[in-house]
Design a protein around this motif. Structure first.
Motif, PDB file in Angstrom:
ATOM      1  N   MET A 172       0.837  -1.198   0.000  1.00  0.00           N
ATOM      2  CA  MET A 172       0.000   0.000   0.000  1.00  0.00           C
ATOM      3  C   MET A 172       0.873   1.249   0.000  1.00  0.00           C
ATOM      4  N   PRO A 173       0.317   2.382  -0.434  1.00  0.00           N
ATOM      5  CA  PRO A 173       1.091   3.636  -0.402  1.00  0.00           C
ATOM      6  C   PRO A 173       1.380   4.075   1.032  1.00  0.00           C
ATOM      7  N   GLN A 174       2.479   4.783   1.206  1.00  0.00           N
ATOM      8  CA  GLN A 174       2.773   5.383   2.509  1.00  0.00           C
ATOM      9  C   GLN A 174       1.611   6.287   2.916  1.00  0.00           C
ATOM     10  N   THR A 211      -3.020   7.819  14.669  1.00  0.00           N
ATOM     11  CA  THR A 211      -2.287   6.748  14.004  1.00  0.00           C
ATOM     12  C   THR A 211      -0.836   6.838  14.436  1.00  0.00           C
ATOM     13  N   SER A 212      -0.296   5.728  14.892  1.00  0.00           N
ATOM     14  CA  SER A 212       1.119   5.667  15.247  1.00  0.00           C
ATOM     15  C   SER A 212       1.807   4.703  14.290  1.00  0.00           C
ATOM     16  N   HIS A 213       3.062   4.427  14.549  1.00  0.00           N
ATOM     17  CA  HIS A 213       3.759   3.467  13.703  1.00  0.00           C
ATOM     18  C   HIS A 213       3.108   2.090  13.782  1.00  0.00           C
ATOM     19  N   GLU A 254       9.709   5.774   7.632  1.00  0.00           N
ATOM     20  CA  GLU A 254       8.755   6.439   6.755  1.00  0.00           C
ATOM     21  C   GLU A 254       7.797   7.319   7.560  1.00  0.00           C
ATOM     22  N   PRO A 255       7.411   8.463   7.034  1.00  0.00           N
ATOM     23  CA  PRO A 255       6.499   9.341   7.775  1.00  0.00           C
ATOM     24  C   PRO A 255       5.120   8.717   7.923  1.00  0.00           C
ATOM     25  N   GLU A 273      11.582  13.261  12.409  1.00  0.00           N
ATOM     26  CA  GLU A 273      11.534  12.422  11.215  1.00  0.00           C
ATOM     27  C   GLU A 273      12.942  12.037  10.758  1.00  0.00           C
ATOM     28  N   ILE A 274      13.847  13.008  10.738  1.00  0.00           N
ATOM     29  CA  ILE A 274      15.222  12.718  10.313  1.00  0.00           C
ATOM     30  C   ILE A 274      15.903  11.782  11.315  1.00  0.00           C
ATOM     31  N   HIS A 275      15.565  11.944  12.588  1.00  0.00           N
ATOM     32  CA  HIS A 275      16.162  11.070  13.601  1.00  0.00           C
ATOM     33  C   HIS A 275      15.735   9.618  13.375  1.00  0.00           C
TER      34      HIS A 275
END
Length: 423
Positions: A59-61, A94-96, A168-169, A154-156
């Motif tokens: 599925m798409p991100q 929504t979380s990871h 992924e975001p 996000e970068i972390h």
């Protein structure tokens, strides 16, 4: 209905599993005005690649977050309006690894629960409404991209888990959500929003039998077939250790510092509590390391630490403002090394256990915290209300492996720094 008594906490938990597999947990509080209910789904942003009856589905991100938005659309109107009409307040996240839908109210508790479950169990969207939501989520993505602190986080994560779904975001990207269609959302819903993949937790003045009856009345039919997320099968590249800088218009450097733990840590509260105790000993308010960092001006009262875990991956994390984040990293590593060489004193551990127990007991006063923790533990096969016994059993030896992870060569450090600072 199975009744579990926890005399040490003075709590009683009512448990049942409905046909189809929905687990229902109720903490009955007669004559309480407060009411809280959460439906937690065991899927999140990391589950977009999965095996469906032997076939790979990708599925798409951002699909999990997109569906969370769209479930607030109902045939009779917006769920927000229906909640407001009965004096309730509903929301979702929504979380990871999870998607949660919750409602809180002080009146019409049974109807508030019905609206929550009808919303979650009635996927209703059209091409027009999905297209409209795309614009709303695009704005959310743009706002996150403009927020330097969101970018830092996000970068972390990208540095901790290169190439892995955790990098992924959660919101997806503007490009990825362009590929999300009504059919895509319906398939995702059908594959993951299964009764056996959810847990409902309720606390308030609503009898357990009535909670179960309402859920049974609205429960969708069980889905056939097998679905398995490929999260655990997706390898990540080694973490990008060392310091990385992100330059933005900020006045003071802010940092995220993490130390990855070995893959597949135990999925239990004992591991989590042991990690929190190790971090408290190392960097809590009464720790020598924190006091020295604070008195030297390297950290302030906003300094934080935590154990972060996402299913079978975990890391120890620190963060805050600092004029020299790399010096903070060095000090924490040195303090962990000193603590390991001297050993953990049993009286220090006993003192911190008492403090942690107090915090956990205070959490029971919050219906939202209690229900959310209960739901998460249930999905992981854990008994949330056993936390006093679990905490009692932790030994000094369990803290040493966690402290050994805090070494310079394992440090992942991301620094949000003012633009004018020299590299």
């Amino acid at each position: 209905m199975n009744e579990m008594d926890y005399p040490r906490l003075r709590e009683i938990l009512h448990r049942t599993t409905l046909p189809g597999g929905l687990r229902v947990r109720t903490v009955y509080k007669p004559d309480f005005a407060k009411f809280y209910a959460i439906l937690l789904v065991n899927c999140g942003s990391v589950d977009r690649r999965y095996d469906r009856d032997g076939q790979l589905v990708q599925m798409p991100q951002g699909v999990a977050h997109y569906l969370e938005h769209k479930l607030f659309d109902m045939p009779e109107g917006s769920a927000d309006a229906l909640f407001a009409a009965i004096g309730a307040s509903g929301n979702a996240y929504t979380s990871h690894d999870f998607t949660g839908y919750y409602v809180q109210s002080s009146e019409q508790q049974a109807e508030a629960l019905r609206v929550l479950l009808r919303m979650a169990f009635t996927p209703y969207f059209t091409e027009e409404t999905v297209q409209k939501e795309r614009g709303i989520i695009t704005q959310e993505i743009k706002m996150a991209a403009d927020d330097p602190y969101d970018c830092l986080g996000e970068i972390h994560m990208q540095s901790l888990f290169p190439g892995h779904p955790l990098s992924e975001p959660i919101l997806g990207t503007e490009e990825s959500i362009a590929g999300i269609t009504p059919d895509c959302l319906r398939r995702w819903y059908s594959d993951f929003y299964r009764p056996e993949n959810m847990v409902l937790c309720v606390e308030g003045d609503l009898p357990p039998a009535e909670v179960a009856a309402i859920a049974s009345e609205l429960l969708p039919p069980a889905q056939e077939g097998r679905v398995e997320s490929l999260f655990d099968r997706t390898p990540a590249a080694p973490p990008r250790t060392g310091a990385q800088y992100l330059r933005r218009e900020v006045s003071m450097p802010t940092f995220r510092l993490s130390f990855p733990l070995p893959d597949r840590p135990p999925e239990d509260q004992r591991f989590e509590f042991a990690a929190e105790l190790a971090l408290e000993l190392l960097a809590g308010d009464s720790a020598d390391c924190f006091r020295q960092l604070y008195e030297s001006g390297l950290v302030d009262s906003g300094f934080t630490w935590s154990i972060e875990r996402y299913r079978r991956k975990a890391f120890l994390s620190f963060g805050g403002d600092s004029r020299d984040p790399e010096a903070v990293c060095a000090a924490l590593c040195a303090a962990a090394r000193t603590m390991l060489s001297g050993g953990v004193r049993s009286d220090d551990l006993a003192r911190l256990k008492r403090s942690m127990l107090g915090r956990l007991l205070r959490d029971l006063d919050s219906f939202s915290v209690c229900c959310t923790r209960l739901a998460e533990c249930t999905l992981c096969g854990q008994d949330y209300f056993r936390f006093p016994e679990i905490l009692d059993a932790i030994t000094e030896a369990e803290l040493a492996p966690l402290l050994r992870a805090i070494v310079p060569e394992q440090a992942v450090l991301t620094i949000l720094a003012p633009k004018e600072e020299a590299l």
